[in-house]
Enzyme design. Sequence first.
Site, short mmCIF file in Angstrom:
data_model
loop_
_atom_site.label_atom_id
_atom_site.label_comp_id
_atom_site.label_asym_id
_atom_site.label_seq_id
_atom_site.Cartn_x
_atom_site.Cartn_y
_atom_site.Cartn_z
N ALA A 206 0.77 -1.24 0.00
CA ALA A 206 0.00 0.00 0.00
C ALA A 206 0.81 1.29 0.00
O ALA A 206 0.31 2.33 -0.44
CB ALA A 206 -0.92 -0.01 1.21
N ALA A 207 2.02 1.26 0.54
CA ALA A 207 2.75 2.52 0.76
C ALA A 207 3.30 3.09 -0.56
O ALA A 207 3.68 2.31 -1.44
CB ALA A 207 3.89 2.28 1.73
N PRO A 208 3.34 4.40 -0.76
CA PRO A 208 3.01 5.46 0.21
C PRO A 208 1.53 5.84 0.27
O PRO A 208 1.20 6.88 0.84
CB PRO A 208 3.84 6.65 -0.30
N GLY A 209 0.65 5.04 -0.29
CA GLY A 209 -0.76 5.25 -0.02
C GLY A 209 -1.58 5.90 -1.11
O GLY A 209 -2.73 6.28 -0.88
N LYS A 211 -3.02 4.64 -3.86
CA LYS A 211 -4.24 3.93 -4.22
C LYS A 211 -5.12 3.71 -3.00
O LYS A 211 -6.34 3.80 -3.09
CB LYS A 211 -3.90 2.62 -4.94
N ASP A 229 2.21 -3.00 4.23
CA ASP A 229 3.48 -2.80 3.51
C ASP A 229 4.61 -3.31 4.38
O ASP A 229 4.52 -3.33 5.60
CB ASP A 229 3.70 -1.33 3.13
N TYR A 300 8.96 -13.53 -8.23
CA TYR A 300 8.71 -12.98 -6.88
C TYR A 300 7.23 -12.60 -6.74
O TYR A 300 6.60 -12.87 -5.72
CB TYR A 300 9.61 -11.75 -6.72
N CYS A 323 3.50 -1.06 -12.62
CA CYS A 323 3.90 0.10 -13.42
C CYS A 323 5.04 -0.33 -14.34
O CYS A 323 6.02 0.37 -14.50
CB CYS A 323 4.31 1.27 -12.54
N1 SAM Z 1 0.23 0.97 -3.94
C1 SAM Z 1 1.19 2.01 -3.64
C2 SAM Z 1 0.60 3.36 -4.03
O1 SAM Z 1 -0.30 3.42 -4.86
O2 SAM Z 1 1.05 4.37 -3.48
C3 SAM Z 1 2.52 1.76 -4.34
C4 SAM Z 1 3.08 0.40 -4.02
S1 SAM Z 1 4.66 0.09 -4.73
C5 SAM Z 1 4.26 -0.29 -6.36
C6 SAM Z 1 5.01 -1.50 -4.07
C7 SAM Z 1 5.11 -1.57 -2.57
O3 SAM Z 1 5.32 -2.93 -2.21
C8 SAM Z 1 6.27 -0.81 -1.95
O4 SAM Z 1 5.78 0.16 -1.04
C9 SAM Z 1 7.06 -1.87 -1.18
O5 SAM Z 1 7.55 -1.42 0.07
C10 SAM Z 1 6.01 -2.94 -0.99
N2 SAM Z 1 6.52 -4.30 -0.78
C11 SAM Z 1 7.56 -4.92 -1.41
N3 SAM Z 1 7.71 -6.18 -0.94
C12 SAM Z 1 6.73 -6.35 0.00
C13 SAM Z 1 6.35 -7.44 0.83
N4 SAM Z 1 7.01 -8.61 0.79
N5 SAM Z 1 5.29 -7.27 1.65
C14 SAM Z 1 4.62 -6.10 1.70
N6 SAM Z 1 4.94 -5.04 0.94
C15 SAM Z 1 5.98 -5.17 0.10
#
Ligand code: SAM
Length: 382
Positions: A206-209, A211, A229, A300, A323
């Site tokens: 979810a981060a940085p939030g 969506k 996250d 992954y 993306c």
């Molecule tokens: N959905 C977010 C937004 O709209 O702002 C962007 C998310 S970004 C594409 C992918 C996120 O996956 C990153 O914040 C990363 O920290 C998190 N991430 C990567 N591996 C993870 C895991 N094993 N478990 C939870 N979060 C993970």
Amino acid sequence: MYLEAFPLELREYYRRLFGEEAEEIMASLRTPVEKYYIRVNTLKTSRQKLMSILRREGLKPKRSPYLKEGIYFERKGPNFDDDSEPGLPVVRATKFASESVYQGAMLYAPGVLQADKKIKPGDEVEIRDPRGLLVGVGIARMSAKEMVVSTRGLAVEVTLPRFKLPSLSELESFKEGLFYAQSLPSMVVAHLLEPSEEELIIDMTAAPGGKTSHIAQLMENRGEIIAIDKSRNRLKKMEGELERLGVKNVKLIHMDSRKLPELGIQADKILLDAPCTALGIRPKLWEGRTPRDIEATAHYQRHFINAAIKSLRKGGVLVYSTCTLSYEENEANVRYMLEKGLKLEDQSLFVGSHGIGMDNVQRFYPNRHLTQGFFIAKLRKV
Ligand code: SAM
């Protein structure tokens, strides 16, 4: 020149996947988006009100024809070509700082790698990225030595960046949380989830939030979203963003979402905005990823997909987005989900193109749609 920005194997990969369009795609990826989008925070204001506030703040906002909460600004530039040689003393910036200057930001001291020794405050200088690409021209506000050793402060006031996108984070309207800078395809995602307050909704990454806060907005701050996250830093940033935007219906969980089934929850809807190779993000001064990274990342992502499927109730909906532009992380992973028994759903908001060999998924191409490269699939567990 843009071709040098992509490793040879990746160029060949793009040519195999996209045919003649590959060149156009790579050229677009080198430049910032032509239309820079923000999302109106309808928890706090309306599009009409925000448009007039932004005009008073000196900007030229335009309405998105696709989304009633979408506003965009036109990119300016390029202000000079790849082979321009202003012949000024050179300040070399980090890749990250160069990408910001390239789009119109100022250059701060932590972003400076090297500077011609003779530079003194007031001198006109050119700013180049670590590979020598000219990203902007400006006036030094520090001496060469100061800009290299300082850990803070304005090093160069950029007067002519290669491109110019609006700088928004200093605006009062931003500080008041009236909008969130978000690409058009990212905004399509929350709409496709069609969230409602009776449903249990999980955002797995979810981060940085961006969506999550959009989903909250569509739910009018009612019901509950579980937002997960693994990155503590990014979650901290997200907490601040939710506060700024006035979002109140989100429960943040710091965990590895591949372990989601251990929580024993059966969600109605899950958003998996998967970590990906980010090949669609613009602008790219240069790309470091290769087809090997694509393979590894697609693999992954399947761990997240497996966890999502286990944690979704029968009849529940999974929205999967990335993306990136690769086939493996997108359509091939959707095929994997279909093999696991999920079914593709129609998408009620369709702004992009169809997928590669797959109709019911949405792809955004940087050259065709003038957005980030993006992919969205909507599936149901039957
Ligand atoms: N959905 C977010 C937004 O709209 O702002 C962007 C998310 S970004 C594409 C992918 C996120 O996956 C990153 O914040 C990363 O920290 C998190 N991430 C990567 N591996 C993870 C895991 N094993 N478990 C939870 N979060 C993970």
